[in-house]
Design a protein around this motif. Structure first.
Motif, PDB file in Angstrom:
ATOM      1  N   ASP A  85       0.820  -1.207   0.000  1.00 52.95           N
ATOM      2  CA  ASP A  85       0.000   0.000   0.000  1.00 52.95           C
ATOM      3  C   ASP A  85       0.863   1.272   0.000  1.00 52.95           C
ATOM      4  O   ASP A  85       2.029   1.244   0.386  1.00 52.95           O
ATOM      5  CB  ASP A  85      -0.878  -0.027   1.263  1.00 52.95           C
ATOM      6  CG  ASP A  85      -2.153   0.782   1.105  1.00 52.95           C
ATOM      7  OD1 ASP A  85      -2.253   1.562   0.143  1.00 52.95           O
ATOM      8  OD2 ASP A  85      -3.055   0.608   1.957  1.00 52.95           O
ATOM      9  N   GLU A  86       0.225   2.344  -0.376  1.00 53.63           N
ATOM     10  CA  GLU A  86       0.826   3.691  -0.312  1.00 53.63           C
ATOM     11  C   GLU A  86       1.460   3.914   1.060  1.00 53.63           C
ATOM     12  O   GLU A  86       0.886   3.523   2.082  1.00 53.63           O
ATOM     13  CB  GLU A  86      -0.289   4.718  -0.513  1.00 53.63           C
ATOM     14  CG  GLU A  86       0.175   6.103  -0.843  1.00 53.63           C
ATOM     15  CD  GLU A  86       0.699   6.187  -2.261  1.00 53.63           C
ATOM     16  OE1 GLU A  86       1.919   6.028  -2.444  1.00 53.63           O
ATOM     17  OE2 GLU A  86      -0.094   6.403  -3.183  1.00 53.63           O
ATOM     18  N   GLY A  87       2.641   4.494   1.075  1.00 51.27           N
ATOM     19  CA  GLY A  87       3.279   4.835   2.353  1.00 51.27           C
ATOM     20  C   GLY A  87       4.174   3.742   2.917  1.00 51.27           C
ATOM     21  O   GLY A  87       4.884   3.972   3.887  1.00 51.27           O
ATOM     22  N   THR A  88       4.156   2.536   2.314  1.00 52.73           N
ATOM     23  CA  THR A  88       5.028   1.463   2.799  1.00 52.73           C
ATOM     24  C   THR A  88       6.472   1.782   2.405  1.00 52.73           C
ATOM     25  O   THR A  88       6.746   2.034   1.226  1.00 52.73           O
ATOM     26  CB  THR A  88       4.640   0.100   2.175  1.00 52.73           C
ATOM     27  OG1 THR A  88       3.253  -0.124   2.417  1.00 52.73           O
ATOM     28  CG2 THR A  88       5.469  -1.040   2.751  1.00 52.73           C
ATOM     29  N   PRO A  89       7.400   1.774   3.385  1.00 59.05           N
ATOM     30  CA  PRO A  89       8.800   2.031   3.006  1.00 59.05           C
ATOM     31  C   PRO A  89       9.263   1.002   1.968  1.00 59.05           C
ATOM     32  O   PRO A  89       8.960  -0.189   2.092  1.00 59.05           O
ATOM     33  CB  PRO A  89       9.557   1.842   4.339  1.00 59.05           C
ATOM     34  CG  PRO A  89       8.524   2.020   5.401  1.00 59.05           C
ATOM     35  CD  PRO A  89       7.214   1.546   4.822  1.00 59.05           C
ATOM     36  N   ALA A 198      -6.415  -5.179   0.981  1.00 59.99           N
ATOM     37  CA  ALA A 198      -7.568  -4.283   0.962  1.00 59.99           C
ATOM     38  C   ALA A 198      -8.214  -4.202   2.341  1.00 59.99           C
ATOM     39  O   ALA A 198      -8.643  -3.141   2.776  1.00 59.99           O
ATOM     40  CB  ALA A 198      -8.574  -4.754  -0.085  1.00 59.99           C
ATOM     41  N   ARG A 199      -8.278  -5.328   3.039  1.00 66.23           N
ATOM     42  CA  ARG A 199      -8.951  -5.338   4.354  1.00 66.23           C
ATOM     43  C   ARG A 199      -8.160  -4.584   5.425  1.00 66.23           C
ATOM     44  O   ARG A 199      -8.719  -4.164   6.427  1.00 66.23           O
ATOM     45  CB  ARG A 199      -9.177  -6.780   4.806  1.00 66.23           C
ATOM     46  CG  ARG A 199     -10.321  -7.403   4.037  1.00 66.23           C
ATOM     47  CD  ARG A 199     -10.770  -8.717   4.592  1.00 66.23           C
ATOM     48  NE  ARG A 199     -11.918  -9.170   3.823  1.00 66.23           N
ATOM     49  CZ  ARG A 199     -12.874  -9.939   4.303  1.00 66.23           C
ATOM     50  NH1 ARG A 199     -12.818 -10.351   5.544  1.00 66.23           N
ATOM     51  NH2 ARG A 199     -13.882 -10.318   3.531  1.00 66.23           N
ATOM     52  N   ALA A 200      -6.860  -4.422   5.180  1.00 61.07           N
ATOM     53  CA  ALA A 200      -6.036  -3.682   6.142  1.00 61.07           C
ATOM     54  C   ALA A 200      -6.381  -2.195   6.110  1.00 61.07           C
ATOM     55  O   ALA A 200      -6.090  -1.476   7.059  1.00 61.07           O
ATOM     56  CB  ALA A 200      -4.558  -3.900   5.836  1.00 61.07           C
ATOM     57  N   ASN A 201      -6.981  -1.733   5.019  1.00 64.77           N
ATOM     58  CA  ASN A 201      -7.326  -0.319   4.862  1.00 64.77           C
ATOM     59  C   ASN A 201      -8.639  -0.254   4.070  1.00 64.77           C
ATOM     60  O   ASN A 201      -8.681   0.251   2.949  1.00 64.77           O
ATOM     61  CB  ASN A 201      -6.173   0.376   4.114  1.00 64.77           C
ATOM     62  CG  ASN A 201      -6.326   1.880   4.095  1.00 64.77           C
ATOM     63  OD1 ASN A 201      -7.285   2.432   4.631  1.00 64.77           O
ATOM     64  ND2 ASN A 201      -5.383   2.552   3.453  1.00 64.77           N
ATOM     65  N   PRO A 202      -9.719  -0.816   4.658  1.00 68.72           N
ATOM     66  CA  PRO A 202     -10.944  -1.067   3.872  1.00 68.72           C
ATOM     67  C   PRO A 202     -11.586   0.190   3.298  1.00 68.72           C
ATOM     68  O   PRO A 202     -12.128   0.137   2.192  1.00 68.72           O
ATOM     69  CB  PRO A 202     -11.882  -1.766   4.860  1.00 68.72           C
ATOM     70  CG  PRO A 202     -11.302  -1.571   6.209  1.00 68.72           C
ATOM     71  CD  PRO A 202      -9.849  -1.275   6.044  1.00 68.72           C
TER      72      PRO A 202
END
Ligand code: NAD
Length: 298
Positions: A85-89, A198-202
């Protein structure tokens, strides 16, 4: 051999990069059911019975080299599925540079024979790649892992959209070079799909396009619904298809672009590269106004 056997994988060895969960896991299961011997590389534990699991961290060059050598032998299909996802180093390395490096390592070792195929998972977020192609072409010319990763950071492409556009640009620009070696290369561009990512950031992933799906009475895709086109594109049944980015978004993009679903029209035009971010902001004001039907994350 019956005609329909072209869809099968009997006698083939398949590599799924990022196949522990989600769409990659579904593709591994489907290819195995189609007759393939399956190798799964992932940083997470692999649960598919009968598959060979190899530990891999795409954010580390050495890990990729070790994984390629642990795989050994030849692979007739490569599914490049892992993504964050966006923002992952390290997003630039995980979502694009690492996948490409892995594929190029396999090629350099002659581990992908003629008649084989590769399929990446990009995203509807990558569909505006043509507008950004001139810039992205620069990174396609940089083959060193660290240099390419640094280029992505320095040129503002170390983002979800930047990495997904880079995949689409790579597939389109390099398909001819690959076909000279008898290898096809494609990508799918899924819309919202019900996976652990997806479920981590629904709200961002599964809230996306919910107004469109609500009007149709349909749900977000299941991982297997994305595995079907992945496995098709690497099968012999797709022998005429290379260099494409197949949109598997249940028609959201087409409905948005044509105005058939007006609430998504501007966001569709932005994601598919028909208008610039400046033009979008001029007409819409801000990105959040379109959040429920944005498609920006998927
Ligand atoms: N879920 C969606 O709505 C959606 C939509 C469009 C595109 N995608 C893309 O689909 C692909 C698959 O994602 P998913 O939704 O099935 O999620 P997922 O999290 O279930 O699968 C991603 C896999 O990648 C692996 N992975 C993550 N970082 C890694 C690393 N550094 N090294 C090796 N493996 C790593 C994870 O362990 C996992 O098995 C991703 O590329 C994602 O960007 C997802």
């Amino acid at each position: 051999m019956a005609l329909f056997d072209a869809f099968r994988y009997d006698g083939k060895r398949v590599l799924v990069v990022g196949g522990a969960t989600g769409m990659g896991a579904a593709a591994a299961e489907l290819a195995q059911e189609g007759g393939a011997e399956v190798v799964v590389m992932d940083r997470a534990p692999v649960t598919l019975e009968g598959a060979t699991a190899i530990e891999l961290n795409l954010a580390e060059r050495g890990s990729i080299e070790r994984a390629v050598s642990a795989c050994g032998g030849r692979v007739h299909a490569v599914f490049s599925c892992a993504g964050v996802d966006e923002g992952t180093p390290g997003i630039e390395r995980i979502n694009f540079v690492g996948h490409r490096y892995l594929v190029e390592q396999l090629l350099a070792n002659d581990q992908i024979p003629r008649g084989s195929a590769i399929c990446f998972i990009s995203s509807t977020a990558g569909m505006g790649w043509e507008r950004n192609f001139e810039l992205l072409s620069e990174v396609l010319d940089i083959h060193d892992y660290d240099e390419a990763a640094q280029w992505m950071v320095d040129h503002g492409q170390a983002s979800y959209m930047g990495t997904k556009q880079a995949i689409c640009a790579y597939v389109a620009r390099e398909c001819m070079r690959f076909l000279k070696r008898g290898i096809r290369i494609n990508a799918i561009c899924p819309g919202p799909t019900d996976t652990p990512l997806a479920r981590a950031n629904p709200e961002a992933w599964l809230g996306t396009g919910s107004d469109y799906r609500g009007e149709l009475g349909i749900e977000a895709s299941q991982p297997m619904e994305q595995a079907f086109p992945l496995v098709f594109l690497c099968s012999d049944a797709a022998s005429a298809i290379t260099g494409i980015t197949l949109v598997s978004d249940a028609g959201w993009g087409s409905s948005a672009l044509t105005g058939a679903f007006p609430p998504a029209e501007m966001m569709g035009k932005l994601l598919f590269g028909r208008i610039s971010i400046e033009e979008f902001m001029e007409q819409v004001g801000d990105l959040s106004a379109f959040a429920p039907s944005s498609g920006a994350e998927a």
